[in-house]
Design a protein around this motif. Structure first.
Motif, PDB file in Angstrom:
ATOM      1  N   ALA A 159       0.818  -1.205   0.000  1.00 34.93           N
ATOM      2  CA  ALA A 159       0.000   0.000   0.000  1.00 34.93           C
ATOM      3  C   ALA A 159       0.857   1.262   0.000  1.00 34.93           C
ATOM      4  O   ALA A 159       1.956   1.295   0.557  1.00 34.93           O
ATOM      5  N   ALA A 160       0.333   2.296  -0.635  1.00 37.70           N
ATOM      6  CA  ALA A 160       0.943   3.621  -0.530  1.00 37.70           C
ATOM      7  C   ALA A 160       0.642   4.194   0.844  1.00 37.70           C
ATOM      8  O   ALA A 160      -0.419   3.945   1.429  1.00 37.70           O
ATOM      9  N   ILE A 161       1.591   4.968   1.376  1.00 35.38           N
ATOM     10  CA  ILE A 161       1.412   5.648   2.651  1.00 35.38           C
ATOM     11  C   ILE A 161       1.869   7.086   2.477  1.00 35.38           C
ATOM     12  O   ILE A 161       2.917   7.342   1.881  1.00 35.38           O
ATOM     13  N   TRP A 162       1.046   8.038   2.964  1.00 34.32           N
ATOM     14  CA  TRP A 162       1.445   9.437   2.814  1.00 34.32           C
ATOM     15  C   TRP A 162       0.819  10.310   3.895  1.00 34.32           C
ATOM     16  O   TRP A 162      -0.148   9.926   4.539  1.00 34.32           O
ATOM     17  N   LEU A 163       1.418  11.476   4.058  1.00 36.34           N
ATOM     18  CA  LEU A 163       0.890  12.485   4.974  1.00 36.34           C
ATOM     19  C   LEU A 163       0.964  13.843   4.302  1.00 36.34           C
ATOM     20  O   LEU A 163       1.998  14.204   3.714  1.00 36.34           O
ATOM     21  N   GLN A 164      -0.124  14.574   4.385  1.00 38.47           N
ATOM     22  CA  GLN A 164      -0.155  15.954   3.936  1.00 38.47           C
ATOM     23  C   GLN A 164      -0.381  16.869   5.134  1.00 38.47           C
ATOM     24  O   GLN A 164      -1.110  16.525   6.062  1.00 38.47           O
ATOM     25  N   VAL A 165       0.255  18.042   5.093  1.00 37.97           N
ATOM     26  CA  VAL A 165       0.050  19.080   6.096  1.00 37.97           C
ATOM     27  C   VAL A 165      -0.457  20.318   5.365  1.00 37.97           C
ATOM     28  O   VAL A 165       0.210  20.826   4.460  1.00 37.97           O
ATOM     29  N   ASN A 166      -1.643  20.755   5.720  1.00 41.25           N
ATOM     30  CA  ASN A 166      -2.287  21.891   5.059  1.00 41.25           C
ATOM     31  C   ASN A 166      -2.388  21.684   3.547  1.00 41.25           C
ATOM     32  O   ASN A 166      -2.215  22.612   2.753  1.00 41.25           O
ATOM     33  N   GLY A 167      -2.638  20.421   3.148  1.00 45.90           N
ATOM     34  CA  GLY A 167      -2.848  20.086   1.754  1.00 45.90           C
ATOM     35  C   GLY A 167      -1.592  19.854   0.941  1.00 45.90           C
ATOM     36  O   GLY A 167      -1.677  19.510  -0.248  1.00 45.90           O
ATOM     37  N   ALA A 168      -0.416  20.008   1.536  1.00 49.04           N
ATOM     38  CA  ALA A 168       0.853  19.817   0.827  1.00 49.04           C
ATOM     39  C   ALA A 168       1.536  18.543   1.302  1.00 49.04           C
ATOM     40  O   ALA A 168       1.554  18.245   2.504  1.00 49.04           O
ATOM     41  N   ASP A 169       2.107  17.797   0.362  1.00 46.01           N
ATOM     42  CA  ASP A 169       2.795  16.556   0.707  1.00 46.01           C
ATOM     43  C   ASP A 169       3.950  16.813   1.666  1.00 46.01           C
ATOM     44  O   ASP A 169       4.750  17.738   1.478  1.00 46.01           O
ATOM     45  N   ARG A 170       4.054  15.979   2.689  1.00 44.50           N
ATOM     46  CA  ARG A 170       5.214  15.961   3.576  1.00 44.50           C
ATOM     47  C   ARG A 170       5.923  14.604   3.500  1.00 44.50           C
ATOM     48  O   ARG A 170       7.139  14.536   3.436  1.00 44.50           O
ATOM     49  N   GLN A 171       5.126  13.526   3.566  1.00 41.11           N
ATOM     50  CA  GLN A 171       5.673  12.178   3.521  1.00 41.11           C
ATOM     51  C   GLN A 171       4.912  11.384   2.469  1.00 41.11           C
ATOM     52  O   GLN A 171       3.686  11.479   2.393  1.00 41.11           O
ATOM     53  N   ARG A 172       5.632  10.594   1.674  1.00 44.29           N
ATOM     54  CA  ARG A 172       4.986   9.764   0.659  1.00 44.29           C
ATOM     55  C   ARG A 172       5.906   8.592   0.341  1.00 44.29           C
ATOM     56  O   ARG A 172       7.059   8.772  -0.051  1.00 44.29           O
ATOM     57  N   SER A 173       5.382   7.371   0.526  1.00 45.71           N
ATOM     58  CA  SER A 173       6.183   6.174   0.288  1.00 45.71           C
ATOM     59  C   SER A 173       5.242   4.999   0.093  1.00 45.71           C
ATOM     60  O   SER A 173       4.060   5.171  -0.215  1.00 45.71           O
ATOM     61  N   HIS A 174       5.768   3.776   0.259  1.00 46.95           N
ATOM     62  CA  HIS A 174       4.980   2.555   0.169  1.00 46.95           C
ATOM     63  C   HIS A 174       5.368   1.627   1.316  1.00 46.95           C
ATOM     64  O   HIS A 174       6.539   1.589   1.729  1.00 46.95           O
ATOM     65  N   VAL A 175       4.411   0.874   1.809  1.00 45.56           N
ATOM     66  CA  VAL A 175       4.650  -0.040   2.918  1.00 45.56           C
ATOM     67  C   VAL A 175       5.694  -1.096   2.546  1.00 45.56           C
ATOM     68  O   VAL A 175       6.421  -1.589   3.419  1.00 45.56           O
ATOM     69  N   ASN A 176       5.818  -1.407   1.259  1.00 47.70           N
ATOM     70  CA  ASN A 176       6.810  -2.412   0.861  1.00 47.70           C
ATOM     71  C   ASN A 176       8.246  -1.932   1.026  1.00 47.70           C
ATOM     72  O   ASN A 176       9.190  -2.695   0.797  1.00 47.70           O
ATOM     73  N   LYS A 177       8.433  -0.680   1.434  1.00 45.64           N
ATOM     74  CA  LYS A 177       9.774  -0.171   1.704  1.00 45.64           C
ATOM     75  C   LYS A 177      10.175  -0.318   3.169  1.00 45.64           C
ATOM     76  O   LYS A 177      11.246   0.141   3.576  1.00 45.64           O
ATOM     77  N   LEU A 178       9.318  -0.933   3.977  1.00 45.61           N
ATOM     78  CA  LEU A 178       9.710  -1.244   5.347  1.00 45.61           C
ATOM     79  C   LEU A 178      10.991  -2.082   5.351  1.00 45.61           C
ATOM     80  O   LEU A 178      11.132  -3.034   4.573  1.00 45.61           O
ATOM     81  N   ILE A 179      11.933  -1.733   6.210  1.00 43.74           N
ATOM     82  CA  ILE A 179      13.152  -2.542   6.332  1.00 43.74           C
ATOM     83  C   ILE A 179      12.797  -3.909   6.903  1.00 43.74           C
ATOM     84  O   ILE A 179      13.210  -4.950   6.382  1.00 43.74           O
ATOM     85  N   TRP A 180      12.034  -3.895   8.002  1.00 43.80           N
ATOM     86  CA  TRP A 180      11.501  -5.127   8.589  1.00 43.80           C
ATOM     87  C   TRP A 180      10.014  -5.139   8.311  1.00 43.80           C
ATOM     88  O   TRP A 180       9.283  -4.267   8.783  1.00 43.80           O
ATOM     89  N   ASN A 181       9.556  -6.102   7.503  1.00 46.84           N
ATOM     90  CA  ASN A 181       8.149  -6.093   7.111  1.00 46.84           C
ATOM     91  C   ASN A 181       7.256  -6.437   8.308  1.00 46.84           C
ATOM     92  O   ASN A 181       7.740  -6.691   9.416  1.00 46.84           O
TER      93      ASN A 181
END
Length: 233
Positions: A159-181
């Motif tokens: 899954a994609a994972i992201w966070l926006q603050v006041n409508g602007a991207d701050r964090q954006r990645s994918h769960v498959n990038k976890l070092i330890w799944n």
């Protein structure tokens, strides 16, 4: 009959469950540190280090109900409150020394959460070589959205994972990038603690962590789950 307690015990902290009127009672809150490579690098580390964990109190949980914007009070003592959006794993079946292969059987569901961090206090404790609970385990430090049962969450591992603050991207990645799944995390965590129904595992945050101030609107997302919305007050 005398009262059994010297004062009324606090209410059970609980999180709504998608598709039902039932709620998930919280037992413990575990967090995984530096579990995305790019976040580890931005924090001055690199590589696949052994996983490490820290805990937050259950009453640090802030529940953001579906379709609502929850209030997130700005905590005392800090001038540098950071957001860290995370996939949260809700444990439905306890156990210790759980293998990665058996880990999925212990998962009740998933939610979007934030590991709020008083970064200035955390960094100062690190410099002194002291525990940094004060930077992580404070009131309102663990916002979480509704829990989606595992069978309804879709392909959460990609899954994609992201966070926006006041409508602007701050964090954006994918769960498959976890070092330890997810399964490996449960395996490692359950070696040190006996997991219980009601435990929440905040699985780590991707790169892009940063400060928030009063008035900011936070919007966190993981594909297949109910979004979380918060306003810093």
């Amino acid at each position: 009959m005398p009262e059994p307690f010297v004062f009324a015990p606090p209410p059970v902290v609980s999180v709504p469950v998608v598709g039902t009127e039932s709620r998930f009672p919280v037992h413990r809150v575990y967090c995984v540190g530096r579990n995305y490579e790019d976040h580890a690098k931005e924090m001055g580390h690199s590589g696949r280090e052994p996983p490490f964990f820290f805990l937050k109190p259950a009453d640090a949980v802030v529940v953001a109900e579906a379709g609502q914007t929850a209030r997130l009070p700005y905590p005392d003592l800090t001038q540098n409150l950071h957001h860290e959006v995370e996939l949260v794993v809700a444990i439905g079946k306890g156990g210790q020394n759980i293998s990665a292969e058996q880990a999925p059987w212990h998962i009740f569901g998933y939610a979007v959460g934030l590991d709020m961090t008083r970064r200035d206090l955390q960094n100062e404790m690190k410099k002194q070589g002291k525990p940094w609970c004060i930077g992580k385990a404070f009131e309102h430090a663990s916002p979480i959205g509704p829990i989606t049962p595992a069978a309804q969450a879709g392909d959460i591992a990609n899954a994609a994972i992201w966070l926006q603050v006041n409508g602007a991207d701050r964090q954006r990645s994918h769960v498959n990038k976890l070092i330890w799944n997810i399964a490996e995390t449960i395996e490692q965590l359950s070696k040190g603690w006996a997991l219980q129904p009601g435990d929440l595992i905040y699985t780590g945050t991707p790169e892009g962590v940063g400060a928030v101030v009063r008035g900011d609107l936070l919007h966190g997302h993981v594909d297949g789950l109910t979004d979380i919305r918060l306003q810093v007050t």
